[in-house]
Design a protein around this motif. Structure first.
Motif, PDB file in Angstrom:
ATOM      1  N   SER A  87     -27.867  12.825   1.071  1.00  0.00           N
ATOM      2  CA  SER A  87     -29.150  12.504   0.459  1.00  0.00           C
ATOM      3  C   SER A  87     -29.174  11.015   0.136  1.00  0.00           C
ATOM      4  N   SER A 111     -20.892  11.237  -5.040  1.00  0.00           N
ATOM      5  CA  SER A 111     -21.990  10.286  -4.987  1.00  0.00           C
ATOM      6  C   SER A 111     -21.464   8.865  -5.077  1.00  0.00           C
ATOM      7  N   THR A 178     -29.139  11.840  -7.266  1.00  0.00           N
ATOM      8  CA  THR A 178     -28.938  12.227  -5.865  1.00  0.00           C
ATOM      9  C   THR A 178     -29.374  11.116  -4.923  1.00  0.00           C
ATOM     10  N   MET A 181     -25.982  10.800  -2.370  1.00  0.00           N
ATOM     11  CA  MET A 181     -25.047  11.882  -2.663  1.00  0.00           C
ATOM     12  C   MET A 181     -24.689  12.636  -1.381  1.00  0.00           C
ATOM     13  N   ASP A 212     -32.177  16.032 -10.657  1.00  0.00           N
ATOM     14  CA  ASP A 212     -30.766  15.720 -10.409  1.00  0.00           C
ATOM     15  C   ASP A 212     -29.854  16.447 -11.397  1.00  0.00           C
ATOM     16  N   CYS A 216     -26.959  19.396 -10.442  1.00  0.00           N
ATOM     17  CA  CYS A 216     -25.522  19.300 -10.742  1.00  0.00           C
ATOM     18  C   CYS A 216     -25.074  20.412 -11.679  1.00  0.00           C
ATOM     19  N   THR A 226     -19.118  17.519  -9.860  1.00  0.00           N
ATOM     20  CA  THR A 226     -19.743  16.338  -9.272  1.00  0.00           C
ATOM     21  C   THR A 226     -18.909  15.105  -9.591  1.00  0.00           C
TER      22      THR A 226
END
Length: 263
Positions: A87, A111, A178, A181, A212, A216, A226
């Motif tokens: 993403s 990320s 995101t 990510m 977001d 998560c 994450t």
């Protein structure tokens, strides 16, 4: 091109793919805020290095109806055989080595580090506050200290990837943006067991906190933590200028002097 990252920084799985020529299929997803695409972003998509220089599947979606358009992209992605969904928002610029660096950690959900694009230029590293569930704060002091331990990055404007990956670059977070990510399909498949085909919800649908945060939180329910790689920084466009680590330190210095930020 992918091999320029240095095999010492790559996971065993990724090294095996590179040596064997095995494909590692990836969908590049651009959640778009508008119909146009700014050149710095297009240049980023074009120049991303991939395992064995494989082409990525490119998908764009509008932001006018996140609950529909974003979730449709994820649903369509799971109908393919692609292993990874990257993403990358339409207001983000990245170093060509970004994807390879994120893959190098061999984490299902990881990320790049991104900072807010308008003042305050805080890091999107959100963690629980004194163990209070769903009460999060941005980790400003923690981020500042990490960069002070790696001063070669403080001066950088715009996106970059540190050439030698620090062992302590990866940090566990409660949630992050995101905006850039990398998501393994198994995360999305197991999230589906909990929430069906609604991976993303708008703020108003989730009582604030944003799509977001909710993403998560559900990923964690499915057993996937994450992570954010602080050695891999993407630029967050404010107009045509990407905010980055240097902007964070400029804001952090002023906020400390004026007693308006976290100490």
């Amino acid at each position: 091109r992918a091999r320029r990252c240095g095999n010492g920084d790559l996971s065993d799985h990724l090294q095996t793919c590179l040596r064997s020529g095995e494909t590692m299929s990836i969908t590049l997803w651009i959640p778009s805020a508008d119909s146009s695409a700014r050149w710095p972003c297009v240049n980023t998509w074009w120049n991303l290095e991939t395992p064995n220089n494989e082409k990525m599947r490119l998908v764009r979606s509008g932001a006018n109806n996140i609950k529909y358009s974003w979730n449709k992209v994820v649903s369509d992605f799971l109908k393919t055989d692609d292993e990874w969904l990257l993403s990358m928002h339409s207001d983000v610029t990245a170093d060509p080595k970004t994807l390879m660096r994120l893959l190098s950690w061999d984490k299902p959900l990881v990320s790049a580090l991104i900072f807010m694009r308008t003042s305050p230029a805080m890091p999107h590293i959100w963690k629980d506050y004194e163990d209070k569930e769903k009460h999060y704060v941005p980790r400003i002091k923690e981020t500042r200290k990490w960069f002070y331990d790696h001063p070669e990055c403080i001066k950088n404007f715009g996106p970059y990837v540190m050439e030698e990956r620090p062992d302590d670059a990866l940090t566990l977070v409660s949630f992050t943006s995101t905006s850039c990510m990398l998501i393994n399909r198994t995360v999305l498949e197991e999230m589906r067991e909990i929430i069906g085909d609604v991976w993303f919800l708008l703020d108003d649908d989730y009582n604030g906190g944003g799509e977001d945060r909710r993403f998560c939180e559900v990923a964690l329910q499915a057993g996937y933590e994450t992570f954010v790689d602080r050695s891999c920084v993407v630029g967050h466009l404010a107009g045509d200028i990407p905010t980055s680590a240097a902007d964070f330190f400029a804001w952090d210095y002023v906020s400390t002097v004026l007693n308006t930020g976290e100490h």
